[in-house]
Structures are given as structure tokens and as C-alpha cells.
Design a protein around this motif. Structure first.
Motif, mmCIF file in Angstrom:
data_model
loop_
_atom_site.group_PDB
_atom_site.id
_atom_site.type_symbol
_atom_site.label_atom_id
_atom_site.label_comp_id
_atom_site.label_asym_id
_atom_site.label_seq_id
_atom_site.Cartn_x
_atom_site.Cartn_y
_atom_site.Cartn_z
ATOM 1 N N TYR A 140 0.814 -1.221 0.000
ATOM 2 C CA TYR A 140 0.000 0.000 0.000
ATOM 3 C C TYR A 140 0.849 1.273 0.000
ATOM 4 C CZ TYR A 140 -4.615 -2.210 0.649
ATOM 5 O OH TYR A 140 -5.782 -2.907 0.486
ATOM 6 N N ALA A 141 1.940 1.300 0.748
ATOM 7 C CA ALA A 141 2.781 2.503 0.781
ATOM 8 C C ALA A 141 3.334 2.805 -0.607
ATOM 9 C CB ALA A 141 3.911 2.328 1.783
ATOM 10 N N ALA A 142 3.689 1.773 -1.350
ATOM 11 C CA ALA A 142 4.247 1.963 -2.693
ATOM 12 C C ALA A 142 3.217 2.547 -3.646
ATOM 13 C CB ALA A 142 4.781 0.639 -3.231
ATOM 14 N N VAL A 143 1.981 2.043 -3.610
ATOM 15 C CA VAL A 143 0.976 2.566 -4.547
ATOM 16 C C VAL A 143 0.603 3.999 -4.195
ATOM 17 C CG1 VAL A 143 0.031 0.344 -5.283
ATOM 18 C CG2 VAL A 143 -0.927 1.454 -3.266
ATOM 19 N N ILE A 144 0.580 4.314 -2.905
ATOM 20 C CA ILE A 144 0.285 5.692 -2.499
ATOM 21 C C ILE A 144 1.385 6.630 -2.984
ATOM 22 C CG2 ILE A 144 0.222 7.196 -0.452
ATOM 23 C CD1 ILE A 144 -1.436 4.929 0.893
ATOM 24 N N GLU A 145 2.611 6.177 -2.899
ATOM 25 C CA GLU A 145 3.753 6.967 -3.362
ATOM 26 C C GLU A 145 3.657 7.291 -4.853
ATOM 27 O OE1 GLU A 145 8.414 5.899 -4.153
ATOM 28 O OE2 GLU A 145 7.531 5.201 -2.256
ATOM 29 N N THR A 168 1.187 2.881 7.830
ATOM 30 C CA THR A 168 0.275 4.010 7.955
ATOM 31 C C THR A 168 0.446 4.949 6.754
ATOM 32 O OG1 THR A 168 1.905 5.344 9.164
ATOM 33 C CG2 THR A 168 0.403 3.989 10.496
ATOM 34 N N VAL A 169 -0.536 5.848 6.595
ATOM 35 C CA VAL A 169 -0.420 6.936 5.626
ATOM 36 C C VAL A 169 -0.845 8.218 6.332
ATOM 37 C CG1 VAL A 169 -2.746 6.488 4.693
ATOM 38 C CG2 VAL A 169 -1.092 7.817 3.364
ATOM 39 N N HIS A 170 -0.079 9.286 6.139
ATOM 40 C CA HIS A 170 -0.394 10.562 6.779
ATOM 41 C C HIS A 170 -1.427 11.318 5.954
ATOM 42 C CE1 HIS A 170 0.302 14.699 8.297
ATOM 43 N NE2 HIS A 170 0.469 14.053 9.443
#
Length: 443
Positions: A140-145, A168-170
């Protein structure tokens, strides 16, 4: 300040998905992380959107935008690991598989895959402005990036888990927030273990030792093994796994798990995604013994190999006499995917004192009631190789276990035939002779 940002970004699901355009790639859901309101809102836009690709995996609830587009005129579902539900979609030509080595998925996202919109579910924001991914950290962190637009659907029932990192995501990285209230989580019932599952699990259990670190897959046999470990006298076990399942909770509650012998993440259970019963989700919430990580940490063979005594237990569909393993198709018919099996086959073997087990019943019965051997002279035509013959260590059926490492072709044939169903052994010997991998002196 943070709450002002929150209020400014709160919209309805219908408003949020207006950002999706023709030709977009949308990251949507992994395992028990399923954004139901966003799914329905995407489906409402069906007639006005074209050539939209959605991506995810291990989906546990129906996808309305796919169900209501049976000709695939508007949406295409692309899965990195097919659940039972997605397998049915694939059989109808409504889902397509993305071959992966699971540890590499965040890199695929950053280097090879297009991501325009992220539409995922998260836990409520904390006082510092962070939304917790809960049951699915994965990639998930990679796709958000990489995404143009990030939409989060807030589920008050999503457990907040401890990290790790990238769990997490901020709010500063989020474009739209959709509040879903308390909407539960999809469950994945544990398959009831058969007597054969229990026999296979018993062979594996005899290889476990105090202080071992366990990785379990999903299904009847791993579930049986989890319960048998809980009922055993093993102690100081650790957990390092891609998927957290109910069997681990049984082991913890029985006092078998401390994690104190682990070389890394000492005292903590490392995982990347979870699916199971409400008992599992309750266990995860605010549990400091949990360490949630992206999959390029949990499944990285080089990281996993740093843990002494890593025991990897995974299932297979069939194996040929050379030792090649298929765990994802039945001939050309796709069943699931490779997932992280190869990651842990490699990681466990390279762990000091570690062991990798591929487990499968010796036979299956087809729809016509005919019994077939899962140990084959040669793979069924069209079968996909998940683990190469050089990588496989232990193979286990209800008839025993064999370690293929270092064996020549004739030794492998002899060993695998010894754990095949007795009704098929003569037939397999004949095939081995035809393949020139049967010594005249063999028994």
C-alpha cells in the motif's frame, strides 16, 4: 490544524470516485481490506467510464463493478493473487492474473506498474494525522507513493496495528476521505482439516523444535498444524509470515509463542497482511506484539534467512518426479497464484537450522469420481512451475516426508514415489523408467 485538513478532505464516496478517468489504473483492495462504499460508487459510474483497470488480490467479497459489467466493456479486474471468488471471475473471463514474486511487488509498483488512483480502506485517523492500514500493509505505501490521487475509506472496525514501518499513511498524502462508519471486515473461514491434513501436519510437527520461527500458509493443513502446535509442548516459538491467520492466535493463546529467540523483531510477530475470523482481527488491534511490515520486508528471502530456525509450511497442487512444484494452476486452469511461496522456500532453506516444507495430499478425486495422483511423472500439460526442482527441500504427503536437497534424478524419483499413494506407485515407476530416471537396482 490536522482536523481542519480532515474536514476539508471529507467527501462522499460518489464525489471521491469522480477523479477516476477513462484508461486509469486503480489500486483497490487486498485481502480483508475492502472499500465497500467506494466499490459501489465506482459501479455507479459504469456507463460513463471505459477501459478502467482495477488491481488487487485475495478479494473476499464480490466486486460490483465487475459483476455488473459481464462483457468487460468498462472495467477489467487484475489480480496479483486469486481468491476463490476471483478464480470464478477468471473462469468467466472477468479477471486476469499478474504473475508475481510477492516480495518484489512494491518494486513492481514503483518501477513497472501504472497507478493513477488508490481507493483503499483504513482505520480512523489518530491524533497525529495517521491512518493505519490495519489488516493489509502489503504494498500500500508503494501505490500511495506513485498515485495521482489517494482516496481512503475509513472503517471504524479496522484494527490499528503496530509497526514495523509503512503501515500508515499521513493525511498530507491523502486527497479524499470517505467515512464508512462501522462496516465490519470480510472474514476468511478456516478450512476444516481432514484426516489426511492432520497426518501431513503430524509429519511436519515432528521436525519442529523449541525456538523455531513459523510461517504458515492458508488452508486445512496449515490450520491443522497450528492447532497441533497449540496442543504440543513446544515453547518460545516465533512468527514471521506474509499472512497472519487464526492458527497463529491459537498458538499464542496456548502459550507456545514468545518470539524471544528471534534474531530480528525479537518478541514480535511480523506479518504483511491478515485474513481470518473476528477473533483474529480483535487479537491484532493495538497489540504491541504485532509488527506490521510491507511485503518487501516480510517476504524478502535475505531478511527471512537472518532468522534462525525459520520453518516455512506451504501447500501445492502437484509435483513431478524431478521435484518441480506447481501451486497455482491445475493444468492451464488458474487456481490462485505464486504469492510468497518461493520467497519462503528460499528464505527458510537459507536460515540457520531452517526448513522448508511443501505439503500436499497424495491424491485428488475429480468431478467424475476418479482418483488421481498429485505426484506425477511429468507435470500436467499447462501447469505453471511455482518452485524449481533445485529450490525444493522437504516434500510431505500423508505417507511421509522426503528431503530432495542434493538428490540426483533417480534418487528424487525413488523418494517421491515412496510418499505417493500406494495405488499409483507401480505406474510412477513405469513412468520413471520411461523418463530414464529409474535405476535397475532400485527397489
Amino acid at each position: 490544524m490536522i482536523m481542519d485538513q480532515y474536514r476539508n478532505k471529507c467527501v462522499t464516496a460518489d464525489e471521491a470516485v469522480k477523479v477516476i478517468k477513462d484508461g486509469d489504473w486503480v489500486e483497490f483492495g487486498w485481502g480483508a481490506s475492502y472499500a465497500g462504499l467506494l466499490a459501489e460508487a465506482i459501479d455507479k459510474r459504469r456507463d460513463e467510464l471505459h477501459d478502467v483497470n482495477l488491481r488487487g488480490g485475495v478479494i473476499l467479497k464480490p466486486l460490483p463493478f465487475i459483476e455488473n459489467d459481464p462483457e468487460g466493456e468498462h472495467f477489467t479486474w487484475n489480480s496479483m493473487h486469486l481468491s476463490g471468488y476471483e478464480r470464478k471471475l477468471a473462469a468467466k473471463g472477468l479477471a486476469y492474473y499478474i504473475p508475481i514474486k510477492y516480495s518484489e511487488v512494491p518494486r513492481y509498483i514503483r518501477e513497472n506498474c501504472r497507478t493513477d488512483v488508490v481507493a483503499i480502506q483504513v482505520a480512523p485517523m489518530d491524533e497525529y494525522g495517521y491512518f493505519n492500514f490495519g489488516v493489509s500493509i502489503s504494498h500500500y505505501a508503494a501505490v500511495i507513493e506513485m498515485a495521482r490521487t489517494v482516496i481512503v475509506e475509513v472503517n471504524e472496525d479496522m484494527p490499528k496495528v503496530h509497526g514495523g514501518y509503512e503501515h500508515t499513511v499521513h493525511i498530507s498524502q491523502v486527497d479524499y476521505i470517505v467515512e464508512a462508519g462501522r462496516c465490519g471486515l470480510p472474514t476468511l473461514p478456516s478450512a476444516a482439516p481432514s484426516e489426511i491434513d492432520k497426518m501431513i501436519a503430524d509429519h511436519v510437527l515432528s521436525e519442529l523444535m523449541d525456538g523455531a520461527c513459523i510461517q504458515l500458509g492458508i488452508g486445512g493443513m496449515p490450520n491443522a498444524l497450528g492447532k497441533m502446535i497449540a496442543d504440543s509442548d513446544l515453547k518460545d516459538l516465533g512468527i514471521h509470515t506474509e499472512m497472519l491467520v487464526d492458527g497463529f492466535v491459537d498458538m499464542v493463546e496456548a502459550g507456545r509463542v514468545t518470539g524471544l529467540k528471534k534474531n530480528i523483531d525479537k518478541g514480535r510477530m511480523a506479518y504483511s497482511f491478515a485474513a481470518g475470523s473476528p477473533k483474529l482481527y480483535d487479537f491484532m488491534h493495538d497489540n504491541p506484539s504485532i509488527a506490521a511490515y510491507p511485503v518487501d520486508y516480510t517476504n524478502n528471502p535475505f531478511i527471512a534467512a537472518q532468522i534462525d530456525g525459520l520453518i516455512s509450511i506451504n501447500s501445492a497442487v502437484e509435483i513431478d518426479l524431478s521435484g518441480q512444484v506447481c501451486s497455482e494452476t491445475a493444468g492451464p486452469k488458474i487456481i490462485s497464484g505464486s504469492g510468497g511461496q518461493l520467497d519462503f522456500v528460499e528464505g527458510a532453506y537459507n536460515s540457520k537450522g531452517g526448513k522448508s516444507f511443501i505439503c500436499l495430499p497424495s491424491t485428488f478425486t475429480d468431478k467424475a469420481g476418479t482418483l488421481h495422483s498429485r505426484i506425477k511423472g511429468m507435470m500436467t500439460l499447462g501447469s505453471v512451475i511455482t518452485d524449481t526442482r533445485a529450490g525444493v527441500q522437504y516434500v510431505v504427503t500423508e505417507y511421509g516426508k522426503v528431503n530432495l536437497k542434493g538428490m540426483s534424478s533417480w534418487q528424487r524419483a525413488e523418494a517421491l514415489i515412496s510418499i505417493a499413494h500406494p495405488d499409483f506407485r507401480d505406474e510412477l515407476v513405469a513412468e520413471a523408467k520411461e523418463l530414464k530416471i529409474w535405476r535397475k537396482k532400485n527397489k
